[in-house]
Design an enzyme around this catalytic site. Structure first.
Site, mmCIF file in Angstrom:
data_model
loop_
_atom_site.group_PDB
_atom_site.id
_atom_site.type_symbol
_atom_site.label_atom_id
_atom_site.label_comp_id
_atom_site.label_asym_id
_atom_site.label_seq_id
_atom_site.Cartn_x
_atom_site.Cartn_y
_atom_site.Cartn_z
ATOM 1 N N SER A 120 0.826 -1.204 0.000
ATOM 2 C CA SER A 120 0.000 0.000 0.000
ATOM 3 C C SER A 120 0.857 1.250 0.000
ATOM 4 O O SER A 120 0.386 2.326 -0.350
ATOM 5 C CB SER A 120 -0.870 0.049 1.256
ATOM 6 O OG SER A 120 -1.702 -1.061 1.308
ATOM 7 N N HIS A 141 -2.185 -3.714 -6.653
ATOM 8 C CA HIS A 141 -2.753 -3.278 -5.368
ATOM 9 C C HIS A 141 -4.246 -3.600 -5.322
ATOM 10 O O HIS A 141 -5.068 -2.863 -5.860
ATOM 11 C CB HIS A 141 -2.490 -1.771 -5.210
ATOM 12 C CG HIS A 141 -2.819 -1.221 -3.859
ATOM 13 N ND1 HIS A 141 -3.165 0.083 -3.646
ATOM 14 C CD2 HIS A 141 -2.849 -1.815 -2.636
ATOM 15 C CE1 HIS A 141 -3.395 0.268 -2.358
ATOM 16 N NE2 HIS A 141 -3.219 -0.862 -1.729
ATOM 17 N N GLU A 153 -5.366 -1.455 -8.439
ATOM 18 C CA GLU A 153 -4.519 -0.316 -8.817
ATOM 19 C C GLU A 153 -3.193 -0.910 -9.302
ATOM 20 O O GLU A 153 -2.484 -1.549 -8.529
ATOM 21 C CB GLU A 153 -4.322 0.564 -7.571
ATOM 22 C CG GLU A 153 -3.791 1.940 -7.826
ATOM 23 C CD GLU A 153 -3.729 2.785 -6.539
ATOM 24 O OE1 GLU A 153 -3.564 2.224 -5.430
ATOM 25 O OE2 GLU A 153 -3.847 4.011 -6.658
ATOM 26 N N ASN A 191 -4.405 5.720 -1.715
ATOM 27 C CA ASN A 191 -4.133 6.187 -0.350
ATOM 28 C C ASN A 191 -3.737 7.656 -0.284
ATOM 29 O O ASN A 191 -3.927 8.300 0.743
ATOM 30 C CB ASN A 191 -3.069 5.308 0.292
ATOM 31 C CG ASN A 191 -3.665 3.993 0.739
ATOM 32 O OD1 ASN A 191 -4.753 3.962 1.324
ATOM 33 N ND2 ASN A 191 -3.004 2.896 0.445
HETATM 34 P P1 NAD Z 1 -1.475 -9.325 7.394
HETATM 35 O O1 NAD Z 1 -0.664 -8.935 8.556
HETATM 36 O O2 NAD Z 1 -2.905 -9.709 7.590
HETATM 37 O O3 NAD Z 1 -0.761 -10.554 6.646
HETATM 38 C C1 NAD Z 1 0.588 -10.564 6.311
HETATM 39 C C2 NAD Z 1 1.054 -12.014 6.264
HETATM 40 O O4 NAD Z 1 2.379 -12.045 5.708
HETATM 41 C C3 NAD Z 1 1.126 -12.679 7.649
HETATM 42 O O5 NAD Z 1 0.372 -13.884 7.627
HETATM 43 C C4 NAD Z 1 2.625 -12.942 7.816
HETATM 44 O O6 NAD Z 1 2.899 -14.118 8.559
HETATM 45 C C5 NAD Z 1 3.073 -13.080 6.381
HETATM 46 N N1 NAD Z 1 4.518 -12.924 6.199
HETATM 47 C C6 NAD Z 1 5.382 -12.098 6.835
HETATM 48 N N2 NAD Z 1 6.639 -12.298 6.389
HETATM 49 C C7 NAD Z 1 6.581 -13.288 5.451
HETATM 50 C C8 NAD Z 1 7.548 -13.946 4.660
HETATM 51 N N3 NAD Z 1 8.822 -13.635 4.720
HETATM 52 N N4 NAD Z 1 7.130 -14.901 3.800
HETATM 53 C C9 NAD Z 1 5.807 -15.229 3.723
HETATM 54 N N5 NAD Z 1 4.846 -14.631 4.466
HETATM 55 C C10 NAD Z 1 5.222 -13.677 5.316
HETATM 56 O O7 NAD Z 1 -1.334 -8.123 6.351
HETATM 57 P P2 NAD Z 1 -2.365 -7.700 5.193
HETATM 58 O O8 NAD Z 1 -3.335 -6.718 5.740
HETATM 59 O O9 NAD Z 1 -2.835 -8.919 4.495
HETATM 60 O O10 NAD Z 1 -1.391 -6.874 4.226
HETATM 61 C C11 NAD Z 1 -0.532 -7.499 3.316
HETATM 62 C C12 NAD Z 1 -0.088 -6.511 2.274
HETATM 63 O O11 NAD Z 1 -1.225 -5.962 1.619
HETATM 64 C C13 NAD Z 1 0.670 -5.303 2.829
HETATM 65 O O12 NAD Z 1 1.674 -4.941 1.931
HETATM 66 C C14 NAD Z 1 -0.412 -4.227 2.898
HETATM 67 O O13 NAD Z 1 0.131 -2.924 2.780
HETATM 68 C C15 NAD Z 1 -1.224 -4.563 1.680
HETATM 69 N N6 NAD Z 1 -2.620 -4.103 1.682
HETATM 70 C C16 NAD Z 1 -3.405 -4.260 2.786
HETATM 71 C C17 NAD Z 1 -4.736 -3.862 2.741
HETATM 72 C C18 NAD Z 1 -5.654 -4.058 3.916
HETATM 73 O O14 NAD Z 1 -6.726 -3.443 3.949
HETATM 74 N N7 NAD Z 1 -5.324 -4.887 4.886
HETATM 75 C C19 NAD Z 1 -5.256 -3.292 1.571
HETATM 76 C C20 NAD Z 1 -4.443 -3.171 0.457
HETATM 77 C C21 NAD Z 1 -3.115 -3.589 0.523
#
Ligand code: NAD
Length: 284
Positions: A120, A141, A153, A191
């Site tokens: 993000s 995204h 995106e 964002n």
């Molecule tokens: P989250 O914390 O729910 O999940 C992240 C996962 O990644 C966890 O299960 C963690 O164990 C895993 N992880 C960490 N290091 C790792 C590795 N080395 N290898 C494999 N897995 C690994 O986070 P999320 O909310 O799902 O966000 C993930 C991505 O999506 C981020 O980059 C975030 O910016 C982006 N994002 C989030 C949202 C949202 O609303 N949550 C929206 C758009 C984009």
């Protein structure tokens, strides 16, 4: 389906399980990778539950649910992504974590494979620079919840080539999503426009211009937003909102992006929104 058949998804959290869900539902063979098998088990349960919801609403058939689940395999080994055609990384929003993952993916996968990140707020150009194929690295995204939200995106890093972008657009369309092209600048478009609005709403609350319910009602009823900005901040997570404001503030060096002190105070106190049961509102 386009030119790809197998897709690797790195990170099985909120976004990763949603991304695996939509790829598998649309016929792709998915390998979902996370660091702990417990996270993978939880992700698989969540996907099954969310598919079940779609069955109930008659969006998909029970057969489609079963076939979708059959198309997902999980692994705690990054090496299991060696043979995949396309990668989406959706791991924790941390620059070091993402840099490490992209260096590994660059070694493991064939040099033709497109590597995308769901970040993000981290620079796609910098992530791409960790690999030997920056022209085949881009942002993909997705929005939360992934199975519901139409937008992808598509973020072009400085080195990303047109062929890569075209392939990502086609892929997004094959998932029933609408890809929209943007360049790699802090916060992209989503964002950069959303977070300052949320931050301003929190300023208005701090200055006692109106009650939180009133601020939300004004944006819902007056602007047609499905959720008010204060509710939305709680839904996204106040820590996530703060960290994206900090990225905008630092990335542009412009004080118009300074995070609201009330937002900082909420995060410092551990009131992070819906996920902690308490943010600006209280949750069950
Ligand atoms: P989250 O914390 O729910 O999940 C992240 C996962 O990644 C966890 O299960 C963690 O164990 C895993 N992880 C960490 N290091 C790792 C590795 N080395 N290898 C494999 N897995 C690994 O986070 P999320 O909310 O799902 O966000 C993930 C991505 O999506 C981020 O980059 C975030 O910016 C982006 N994002 C989030 C949202 C949202 O609303 N949550 C929206 C758009 C984009």
């Amino acid at each position: 389906m386009g030119e790809f058949r197998t897709v690797g998804v790195v990170g099985a959290g909120t976004m990763g399980n949603g991304i695996a869900h939509v790829f598998a539902l649309n016929g792709y063979e998915v390998t979902l990778v996370d660091v702990e098998s417990e996270y993978l088990q939880n992700a698989v349960k969540t996907i099954e539950k969310n598919l079940g919801r779609q069955v109930k609403k008659e969006i998909i058939t029970p057969d489609a649910q079963r076939q979708t689940m059959d198309r997902i395999v999980t692994s705690t080994e990054m090496a299991s992504l060696a043979g995949t055609d396309f990668i989406v990384e959706a791991a924790t929003e941390n620059q070091k974590v993402k840099f490490d993952i992209f260096r590994q993916l660059d070694e493991i996968t064939s040099s033709e494979v497109i590597l995308t990140t769901n970040t993000s707020s981290i620079s796609v150009t910098e992530i791409a620079a960790e690999t030997s194929r920056p022209e085949r690295v881009a942002g993909m995204h997705f929005m939360n919840p992934v199975p519901v939200m139409k937008l992808v995106e598509v973020v072009s890093g400085l080195a990303t080539n047109d062929e890569t972008l075209q392939a990502i657009h086609q892929l997004a369309e094959s998932l029933g999503k609408q890809p929209v092209q943007v360049q790699d600048y802090p916060g992209f478009i989503s964002n950069r426009v959303l977070m300052p609005m949320i931050n301003e709403a929190i300023y208005a609350l701090m200055e006692d211009v109106a009650e939180k319910e009133a601020i939300d009602e004004i944006m819902q009823l007056g602007m047609g937003h499905p959720m008010g900005p204060i509710q939305l901040a709680d839904f996204i997570g106040l820590d996530v909102c703060l960290s994206i404001m900090e990225v905008l503030h630092e990335g542009f060096g412009d004080d118009k992006y300074r995070p609201c002190p009330l937002l900082r105070k909420m995060v410092a106190s551990g009131r992070l929104g819906r996920k902690t049961g308490l943010g600006f509102y209280e949750y069950e």
